[in-house]
Design a protein around this motif. Structure first.
Motif, PDB file in Angstrom:
ATOM      1  N   ALA A 251       0.834  -1.201   0.000  1.00 33.65           N
ATOM      2  CA  ALA A 251       0.000   0.000   0.000  1.00 33.65           C
ATOM      3  C   ALA A 251       0.868   1.250   0.000  1.00 33.65           C
ATOM      4  CB  ALA A 251      -0.913  -0.016   1.219  1.00 33.65           C
ATOM      5  N   VAL A 252       1.878   1.240   0.853  1.00 32.85           N
ATOM      6  CA  VAL A 252       2.724   2.424   1.003  1.00 32.85           C
ATOM      7  C   VAL A 252       4.156   2.037   0.670  1.00 32.85           C
ATOM      8  CG1 VAL A 252       3.585   4.143   2.643  1.00 32.85           C
ATOM      9  CG2 VAL A 252       1.217   3.369   2.796  1.00 32.85           C
ATOM     10  N   SER A 253       4.777   2.801  -0.218  1.00 29.74           N
ATOM     11  CA  SER A 253       6.155   2.444  -0.542  1.00 29.74           C
ATOM     12  C   SER A 253       7.163   3.513  -0.140  1.00 29.74           C
ATOM     13  CB  SER A 253       6.287   2.113  -2.024  1.00 29.74           C
ATOM     14  OG  SER A 253       5.753   3.157  -2.778  1.00 29.74           O
ATOM     15  N   GLY A 254       6.695   4.693   0.258  1.00 32.92           N
ATOM     16  CA  GLY A 254       7.652   5.716   0.661  1.00 32.92           C
ATOM     17  C   GLY A 254       7.032   6.797   1.530  1.00 32.92           C
ATOM     18  N   VAL A 255       7.900   7.490   2.258  1.00 33.50           N
ATOM     19  CA  VAL A 255       7.477   8.634   3.077  1.00 33.50           C
ATOM     20  C   VAL A 255       8.326   9.833   2.630  1.00 33.50           C
ATOM     21  CG1 VAL A 255       7.248   9.565   5.417  1.00 33.50           C
ATOM     22  CG2 VAL A 255       7.082   7.095   5.051  1.00 33.50           C
ATOM     23  N   ALA A 256       7.684  10.969   2.433  1.00 33.41           N
ATOM     24  CA  ALA A 256       8.446  12.164   2.053  1.00 33.41           C
ATOM     25  C   ALA A 256       8.054  13.321   2.957  1.00 33.41           C
ATOM     26  CB  ALA A 256       8.165  12.525   0.598  1.00 33.41           C
ATOM     27  N   GLY A 346       2.219   5.604  -2.390  1.00 30.25           N
ATOM     28  CA  GLY A 346       2.257   4.220  -2.868  1.00 30.25           C
ATOM     29  C   GLY A 346       1.194   3.974  -3.918  1.00 30.25           C
ATOM     30  N   VAL A 347       1.586   3.382  -5.053  1.00 30.35           N
ATOM     31  CA  VAL A 347       0.577   3.081  -6.084  1.00 30.35           C
ATOM     32  C   VAL A 347      -0.430   2.056  -5.555  1.00 30.35           C
ATOM     33  CG1 VAL A 347       1.842   3.710  -8.183  1.00 30.35           C
ATOM     34  CG2 VAL A 347       2.198   1.467  -7.195  1.00 30.35           C
ATOM     35  N   GLY A 348      -0.008   1.274  -4.548  1.00 29.15           N
ATOM     36  CA  GLY A 348      -0.884   0.264  -3.964  1.00 29.15           C
ATOM     37  C   GLY A 348      -2.052   0.851  -3.177  1.00 29.15           C
ATOM     38  N   MET A 349      -1.989   2.143  -2.867  1.00 30.12           N
ATOM     39  CA  MET A 349      -3.088   2.774  -2.125  1.00 30.12           C
ATOM     40  C   MET A 349      -4.402   2.695  -2.884  1.00 30.12           C
ATOM     41  SD  MET A 349      -2.019   6.319  -0.404  1.00 30.12           S
ATOM     42  CE  MET A 349      -0.397   6.345   0.291  1.00 30.12           C
ATOM     43  N   ARG A 350      -4.289   2.621  -4.207  1.00 37.08           N
ATOM     44  CA  ARG A 350      -5.489   2.521  -5.048  1.00 37.08           C
ATOM     45  C   ARG A 350      -6.313   1.291  -4.667  1.00 37.08           C
ATOM     46  NH1 ARG A 350      -1.963   2.622  -9.892  1.00 37.08           N
ATOM     47  NH2 ARG A 350      -1.459   4.781 -10.332  1.00 37.08           N
ATOM     48  N   THR A 351      -5.626   0.246  -4.221  1.00 36.34           N
ATOM     49  CA  THR A 351      -6.334  -1.009  -3.982  1.00 36.34           C
ATOM     50  C   THR A 351      -6.350  -1.433  -2.513  1.00 36.34           C
ATOM     51  OG1 THR A 351      -4.261  -2.037  -4.653  1.00 36.34           O
ATOM     52  CG2 THR A 351      -6.023  -2.023  -6.284  1.00 36.34           C
ATOM     53  N   HIS A 352      -5.670  -0.694  -1.641  1.00 37.51           N
ATOM     54  CA  HIS A 352      -5.664  -1.043  -0.215  1.00 37.51           C
ATOM     55  C   HIS A 352      -6.472  -0.023   0.577  1.00 37.51           C
ATOM     56  CE1 HIS A 352      -2.243  -3.374  -1.646  1.00 37.51           C
ATOM     57  NE2 HIS A 352      -2.192  -4.014  -0.502  1.00 37.51           N
ATOM     58  N   ALA A 353      -7.312  -0.511   1.503  1.00 41.44           N
ATOM     59  CA  ALA A 353      -8.126   0.418   2.314  1.00 41.44           C
ATOM     60  C   ALA A 353      -7.457   0.650   3.669  1.00 41.44           C
ATOM     61  CB  ALA A 353      -9.514  -0.168   2.501  1.00 41.44           C
ATOM     62  N   GLY A 354      -7.908   1.678   4.372  1.00 44.20           N
ATOM     63  CA  GLY A 354      -7.494   1.884   5.760  1.00 44.20           C
ATOM     64  C   GLY A 354      -6.144   2.554   5.943  1.00 44.20           C
ATOM     65  N   VAL A 355      -5.554   3.018   4.852  1.00 42.61           N
ATOM     66  CA  VAL A 355      -4.216   3.604   4.947  1.00 42.61           C
ATOM     67  C   VAL A 355      -4.268   4.947   5.689  1.00 42.61           C
ATOM     68  CG1 VAL A 355      -2.209   4.393   3.639  1.00 42.61           C
ATOM     69  CG2 VAL A 355      -3.516   2.443   2.829  1.00 42.61           C
ATOM     70  N   ALA A 356      -5.272   5.762   5.364  1.00 44.29           N
ATOM     71  CA  ALA A 356      -5.383   7.080   6.005  1.00 44.29           C
ATOM     72  C   ALA A 356      -5.609   6.908   7.507  1.00 44.29           C
ATOM     73  CB  ALA A 356      -6.531   7.864   5.386  1.00 44.29           C
ATOM     74  N   ILE A 373      -4.974  18.420   5.641  1.00 41.80           N
ATOM     75  CA  ILE A 373      -4.838  17.085   5.029  1.00 41.80           C
ATOM     76  C   ILE A 373      -5.154  17.204   3.542  1.00 41.80           C
ATOM     77  CG2 ILE A 373      -5.758  14.719   4.979  1.00 41.80           C
ATOM     78  CD1 ILE A 373      -6.783  15.208   7.856  1.00 41.80           C
ATOM     79  N   SER A 374      -4.398  16.515   2.719  1.00 36.75           N
ATOM     80  CA  SER A 374      -4.844  16.404   1.327  1.00 36.75           C
ATOM     81  C   SER A 374      -4.502  15.008   0.816  1.00 36.75           C
ATOM     82  CB  SER A 374      -4.230  17.491   0.452  1.00 36.75           C
ATOM     83  OG  SER A 374      -2.974  17.101  -0.008  1.00 36.75           O
ATOM     84  N   THR A 375      -5.337  14.518  -0.090  1.00 32.18           N
ATOM     85  CA  THR A 375      -5.115  13.154  -0.581  1.00 32.18           C
ATOM     86  C   THR A 375      -5.197  13.125  -2.103  1.00 32.18           C
ATOM     87  OG1 THR A 375      -7.459  12.629  -0.534  1.00 32.18           O
ATOM     88  CG2 THR A 375      -6.215  12.126   1.443  1.00 32.18           C
ATOM     89  N   SER A 376      -4.550  12.143  -2.688  1.00 30.80           N
ATOM     90  CA  SER A 376      -4.778  11.844  -4.103  1.00 30.80           C
ATOM     91  C   SER A 376      -4.848  10.332  -4.168  1.00 30.80           C
ATOM     92  CB  SER A 376      -3.637  12.372  -4.968  1.00 30.80           C
ATOM     93  OG  SER A 376      -2.553  11.477  -4.927  1.00 30.80           O
ATOM     94  N   GLU A 377      -4.943   9.810  -5.387  1.00 26.00           N
ATOM     95  CA  GLU A 377      -5.072   8.364  -5.547  1.00 26.00           C
ATOM     96  C   GLU A 377      -3.905   7.607  -4.906  1.00 26.00           C
ATOM     97  OE1 GLU A 377      -5.057   7.179  -9.579  1.00 26.00           O
ATOM     98  OE2 GLU A 377      -6.705   5.782  -9.256  1.00 26.00           O
ATOM     99  N   ILE A 378      -2.718   8.182  -4.989  1.00 26.39           N
ATOM    100  CA  ILE A 378      -1.551   7.423  -4.525  1.00 26.39           C
ATOM    101  C   ILE A 378      -0.739   8.156  -3.448  1.00 26.39           C
ATOM    102  CG2 ILE A 378      -1.388   6.112  -6.684  1.00 26.39           C
ATOM    103  CD1 ILE A 378       1.176   7.726  -7.324  1.00 26.39           C
TER     104      ILE A 378
END
Ligand code: ADP
Ligand code: ASP
Ligand code: MG
Length: 410
Positions: A251-256, A346-356, A373-378
């Motif tokens: 789901a998550v591949s990096g932190v910036a 993470g591009v996987g956020m598109r398919t994984h729930a509960g990340v936020a 807070i702001s969000t986008s698909e990934i």
């Protein structure tokens, strides 16, 4: 024989010794028969030093003259590099942006490249010369010098690689690749063997300065393979490539993080149609990029509006918005430079729930207050107090297990 574009950053050319070492490295590839185009940054600290000089004179330096000033740093590096190559018995030519023909628009300080000419470079390569090009600079349609924005030498390199149809664009820097987060902040950061253009775009736009965002945009558009690697070792680094199915497994591949933004709040704005347009129009017209925007629910026809801009644009934005605030009858404009934006990508956020949910829980667990807070698909980004940046990066890295290899082939 390959045509290779290499870019060396400020630390890599930070002293005469280092410039000599870069020259040796480039000569080695040249001797192997490759055509070498080398883009250089200013020596470490030079660009900051030039900006500081201008600020000694005025808070708000003239943008055209600031570009004339800032672009000199790269001129020093390419000249020294070419001298170093020649002193080692090989031929080199240094070229400034205007000599190559790097054409940009007229937005001083963040100009965009429109076109890159290749004639002069190919002519020099044809004479078996190593070509050194000044990064970060171009010229507009008036023939004036422009600069491409901080970190812009990466963009010069990728744009040249695209125009020259180079076999690869190698970005040499002081880390040996792209990590799951800034290795300078989190000891557990893990080097990635590959990263997708889209994830790298988000990482770059959210503050991972290892690659400048426009360089990744160029690379994606023109399909330029980028290899991010260390100036100080021979090991392979990270390849920035098109997305593969595998990459969605996590789901998550990096932190910036980005400490380079500031927050502007317009208090007690009359809430009526056209107000947002009135506030932002002068800001956009000045070429200022607005990042996050939050407007509160209005109460009695009055609301607060908060947004972020880069610290470089803060002073100008405050001036413009304060003028508008007076005109529209808003109460006051507040500014805050002590903020940071921390993001998970993470591009996987598109398919994984509960990340936020997990991200907010982790930050709450450390008592870190989220301001925006702001969000986008990934990606999910939050604005927090600047002093908590490193802590937030580390706990998020830990919580999403980024120190562990996600799958066999990465
Ligand atoms: P250069 O001067 O070579 O252009 P930069 O300072 O612009 O180098 O970029 C390299 C720096 O980027 C590293 O020293 C590191 O601290 C920082 N960085 C931030 N995020 C990352 C990341 N995810 N992976 C690698 N480096 C990162
Ligand atoms: N010298 C410029 C800067 O410090 C460009 C670069 O290093 O890429 O931002
Ligand atoms: Mg850089």
């Amino acid at each position: 024989m390959a045509l290779i574009v290499q870019k060396y950053g400020g630390t890599s050319v930070g002293s005469i010794e280092r410039i000599k070492a870069v020259a040796e490295r480039v000569i080695e590839s040249h001797r192997e028969g490759h055509q070498m185009v080398v883009v250089l940054s200013a020596m470490a600290g030079q660009t900051d030093g030039l900006i500081a000089l201008a600020r000694e004179l005025t808070e708000d330096p003239d943008p055209r003259e600031l570009d004339v000033l800032m672009s000199t740093g790269e001129q020093v590096s390419i000249a020294l590099f070419a001298m170093a190559v020649k002193s080692m018995g090989y031929d080199a030519r240094s070229l400034l942006g205007f000599q190559v023909g790097i054409h940009t628009d007229r937005l001083y300080g963040k100009a965009r490249i429109h076109e890159v000419e290749t004639r002069r470079i190919l002519e020099e390569l044809g004479k078996q010369r190593i070509v050194a090009v000044a990064g970060f600079q171009g010229l507009d349609d008036h023939g004036d010098i422009t600069t491409l924005g901080r970190g812009g030498s990466d963009t010069t390199a990728v744009a040249l690689a695209a125009a020259l149809n180079a076999d690869v664009c190698e970005i040499y820097t002081d880390v040996d690749g792209v990590y799951t987060t800034d290795p300078g902040v989190c000891q557990k950061a893990r080097k990635m063997r590959t990263i997708s253009y889209d994830e790298m775009l988000e990482m770059a736009s959210l503050g991972a300065k290892v690659l400048e965002i426009r360089s990744v945009e160029f690379a994606k558009k023109f399909n330029v393979p980028i290899h991010v690697r260390s100036t100080f070792t021979k090991e392979n680094g990270t390849m920035v490539v098109a997305e593969t199915k595998d990459m969605e497994r996590v789901a998550v591949s990096g932190v910036a993080y980005n400490k380079n933004e500031a927050r502007v709040t317009v208090k007690k704005v009359p809430d009526r149609p056209g107000i947002a347009c009135q506030i932002f129009e002068p800001v956009f017209e000045a070429g200022i990029n607005v990042d996050m925007i939050v407007q509160n629910t209005s109460e009695d026809g009055i609301t607060d509006l908060t947004f972020t801009v880069t610290k470089a644009d803060f002073y100008k934005t405050m001036k413009l918005v304060s003028e508008t605030a007076k005109k529209i009858g808003a109460e006051k404009v507040l500014g805050d430079e002590d903020i940071a934006k921390v993001s998970i990508i993470g591009v996987g956020m598109r398919t994984h729930a509960g990340v936020a949910k997990k991200m907010f829980e982790v930050l709450a667990g450390e008592n870190i207050n989220i301001m925006m807070i702001s969000t986008s698909e990934i990606k999910i980004s939050v604005v927090i107090e600047e002093k908590y940046t490193e802590l937030a990066v580390r706990v998020l890295h830990e919580a999403f297990h980024l120190d562990e290899e996600p799958h066999e082939d990465q």
